[in-house]
Design an enzyme around this catalytic site. Sequence first.
Site, PDB file in Angstrom:
ATOM      1  N   HIS A  58       0.828  -1.212   0.000  1.00  0.00           N
ATOM      2  CA  HIS A  58       0.000   0.000   0.000  1.00  0.00           C
ATOM      3  C   HIS A  58       0.860   1.259   0.000  1.00  0.00           C
ATOM      4  CE1 HIS A  58      -3.264  -2.773   0.997  1.00  0.00           C
ATOM      5  NE2 HIS A  58      -3.928  -1.933   0.231  1.00  0.00           N
ATOM      6  N   ARG A  94     -10.228   4.793  -0.935  1.00  0.00           N
ATOM      7  CA  ARG A  94      -9.832   3.874   0.137  1.00  0.00           C
ATOM      8  C   ARG A  94     -10.096   4.562   1.479  1.00  0.00           C
ATOM      9  NH1 ARG A  94      -5.670   2.469  -3.926  1.00  0.00           N
ATOM     10  NH2 ARG A  94      -5.469   0.210  -4.039  1.00  0.00           N
ATOM     11  N   ARG A 149     -15.054   2.841  -0.739  1.00  0.00           N
ATOM     12  CA  ARG A 149     -14.922   1.490  -0.192  1.00  0.00           C
ATOM     13  C   ARG A 149     -14.944   1.579   1.329  1.00  0.00           C
ATOM     14  NH1 ARG A 149      -9.564  -1.785  -1.352  1.00  0.00           N
ATOM     15  NH2 ARG A 149      -8.614  -0.385   0.145  1.00  0.00           N
ATOM     16  N   GLU A 203     -11.808  -9.688  -5.071  1.00  0.00           N
ATOM     17  CA  GLU A 203     -10.358  -9.710  -4.863  1.00  0.00           C
ATOM     18  C   GLU A 203      -9.901 -10.993  -4.176  1.00  0.00           C
ATOM     19  OE1 GLU A 203      -9.148  -6.282  -2.554  1.00  0.00           O
ATOM     20  OE2 GLU A 203     -10.853  -6.440  -1.220  1.00  0.00           O
ATOM     21  N   ASN A 259      -4.864  -6.404  -7.065  1.00  0.00           N
ATOM     22  CA  ASN A 259      -3.694  -6.469  -6.170  1.00  0.00           C
ATOM     23  C   ASN A 259      -3.824  -7.647  -5.213  1.00  0.00           C
ATOM     24  OD1 ASN A 259      -3.318  -4.004  -7.382  1.00  0.00           O
ATOM     25  ND2 ASN A 259      -4.021  -2.823  -5.642  1.00  0.00           N
ATOM     26  N   ASP A 260      -4.982  -7.710  -4.537  1.00  0.00           N
ATOM     27  CA  ASP A 260      -5.190  -8.836  -3.625  1.00  0.00           C
ATOM     28  C   ASP A 260      -5.497 -10.116  -4.388  1.00  0.00           C
ATOM     29  OD1 ASP A 260      -4.693  -8.063  -0.946  1.00  0.00           O
ATOM     30  OD2 ASP A 260      -6.418  -6.732  -1.052  1.00  0.00           O
ATOM     31  N   ARG A 318       1.920  -9.942  -0.972  1.00  0.00           N
ATOM     32  CA  ARG A 318       2.251  -8.727  -1.728  1.00  0.00           C
ATOM     33  C   ARG A 318       3.163  -7.779  -0.950  1.00  0.00           C
ATOM     34  NH1 ARG A 318      -3.624  -5.531  -1.656  1.00  0.00           N
ATOM     35  NH2 ARG A 318      -2.488  -3.664  -2.204  1.00  0.00           N
ATOM     36  N   CYS A 342     -10.272  -1.961 -10.275  1.00  0.00           N
ATOM     37  CA  CYS A 342      -9.685  -0.838  -9.540  1.00  0.00           C
ATOM     38  C   CYS A 342      -8.291  -1.181  -9.018  1.00  0.00           C
ATOM     39  CB  CYS A 342     -10.596  -0.371  -8.411  1.00  0.00           C
ATOM     40  SG  CYS A 342     -10.838  -1.623  -7.150  1.00  0.00           S
TER      41      CYS A 342
HETATM   42  C1  PEP Z   1      -6.859  -4.528  -4.657  1.00  0.00           C
HETATM   43  O1  PEP Z   1      -6.653  -5.414  -3.817  1.00  0.00           O
HETATM   44  O2  PEP Z   1      -6.635  -4.673  -5.875  1.00  0.00           O
HETATM   45  C2  PEP Z   1      -7.374  -3.212  -4.237  1.00  0.00           C
HETATM   46  C3  PEP Z   1      -7.745  -2.315  -5.125  1.00  0.00           C
HETATM   47  O3  PEP Z   1      -7.414  -2.956  -2.922  1.00  0.00           O
HETATM   48  P1  PEP Z   1      -6.113  -2.615  -2.034  1.00  0.00           P
HETATM   49  O4  PEP Z   1      -4.954  -2.454  -2.957  1.00  0.00           O
HETATM   50  O5  PEP Z   1      -6.426  -1.382  -1.274  1.00  0.00           O
HETATM   51  O6  PEP Z   1      -6.005  -3.816  -1.159  1.00  0.00           O
HETATM   52 MG    MG Z   2      -7.483  -5.174  -1.831  1.00  0.00          MG
END
Ligand code: PEP
Ligand code: MG
Length: 541
Positions: free
Chosen positions: A188, A295, A331, A429, A452-453, A463, A500
């Site tokens: 993050h 976020r 979110r 996710e 991402n997740d 990650r 996203c």
């Molecule tokens: C994701 O997981 O792709 C996402 C957009 O949420 P974050 O990166 O805040 O976990």
């Molecule tokens: Mg996420």
Amino acid sequence: MRQFSGKTVYKGIALGPVRVLKNQDSPIRRKKISDAEAEICRVTGAKRQAKEKLQTLYDRALKEVGKVGAAIFEAHQMILEDEDYLGSICNMIQTEMVNAEYAVAVTGDNFFAMFDAMEDGYMKARAADVRDISNRLIRILEGQKDDEPFSEAPAILVADDFTPSAMIQMDRKKVLALVTVRGSANSHTAILARMMNIPALVRVPLNLEEIPDGVQMIVDGFMGSIWVEPDEETCLRAENRMKEERERARLLEQFKGKETATVDGRKIRLYANISNVTEIGHVLENDAEGIGLFRSEYLYLGRKDFPGEEEQFQTYRQAAQTMGGKKVIIRTLDVGADKQVDYFDIGKEANPAMGYRGIRICLKEQKMFRTQLRALFRAAVFGNISVMYPMITSVEEVQEIFRVIKDVQEELERDETPYRYPEQGIMIETPAAVMISDELARLVDFFSIGTNDLTQYTLAVDRQNGRLDAFYNPRHKAIFKMIRMTVENGHRHGKWVGICGELGSDPELTETFIRMGVDELSVPPSMVLKIRKKVREIKDV
Ligand code: PEP
Ligand code: MG
């Protein structure tokens, strides 16, 4: 001149003086001393310096934020005078013959634990104050500069790593670039750097002790390199590259105000990701058509207690109003894993990414969840707000969310509070959510794919772990199959589907996503015009 390589987080170039931020969490070494009197004198000297600094901070805060905001520095000064606190430090030095830094650190930890265990909310909150004060004393004892890290002239910030909460306290205008020794390109912290448009590299093998504050540095995110004390020729090259980048940005300006549609006229919703209302300026400046991921958890980080309903309502309303009717997808709280909040005792977990986080916390801590929902529903009256929920893995979770929503609506109606029921979506996710997306699509209004997740959970790659960056491959075939499946299932039930996660902002994949049927892309503000340009080049879809 020395050159080092690292992993690029955000492609940009910067040239300027370095500011090294020493890791405050680095363990304090216990050293045996022979002169307790002299060590106690060091503590007294550090205390005097800390008091002077706190007085300056108090005066400045009084002018800038008023008495209530300044009170924190007054409270810190009182702790510095506390006889128990100081007595404990001096006693430890005398009886154990240890160095001042160690005595302050241990006393700080003991007092932190003592306050933290108290029932009374006010006393509990003092725990963080004692920690702050102890850290300040240690910084002075270690001879580190005790100024606020981001209050000086613009600089390239270099550190072992930055936490997401340190990032949100940064004044963007004062940060030319970020360089870390550890960290991961998918964390993050990295995402925030991209959203803030800050050239950044992680995992640069620097010895921070060998980099003096103030030396010149070049950070080149395109090459993944930095130069410490660059020679004239390298500086000139960097300056030319910076000029080219400015020119490239200028050329993209022509896409402002244009439609995000393919050559044949298929429209794509092109939104931006933010973590803070202050970034909305950036969203508008880059002509995003809405906010696809706000976020909200960043409202909860870097502070001593939960934000209340009123504070959240003001923030969400401000976002909705500033966007003037454009969509703002907020979110709900997604803390846990790397986004830790001190007042929220999640405890140590062996696998935090697979632990107590996201919607799991919200459904357990329902009072806090209801507060956020009330604020969101009230703010929805003032603009085009949608709400989405993170980390969904089951139909039951979504059903439980709707039960809470129903209660919240009844409550708002009972107290005759104006509200509007916003569009409801979920993040896809987790692999589980993908596999049951057919069922989930019946329950909600839209899906937003968090790549991402989704990458982390599908490929079993943490990650946060920079050592695994080579295995963290969001372009893995499995991820594309999952995106396709999610889109098909969403569309089967007439629901729109967006992306996203960071993958959505890769211009090389824009065409692939559009051909898969993706309806929306939400990207860092700085990527909006690049993606619009890409979309407008696509034919025959
Ligand atoms: C994701 O997981 O792709 C996402 C957009 O949420 P974050 O990166 O805040 O976990
Ligand atoms: Mg996420």
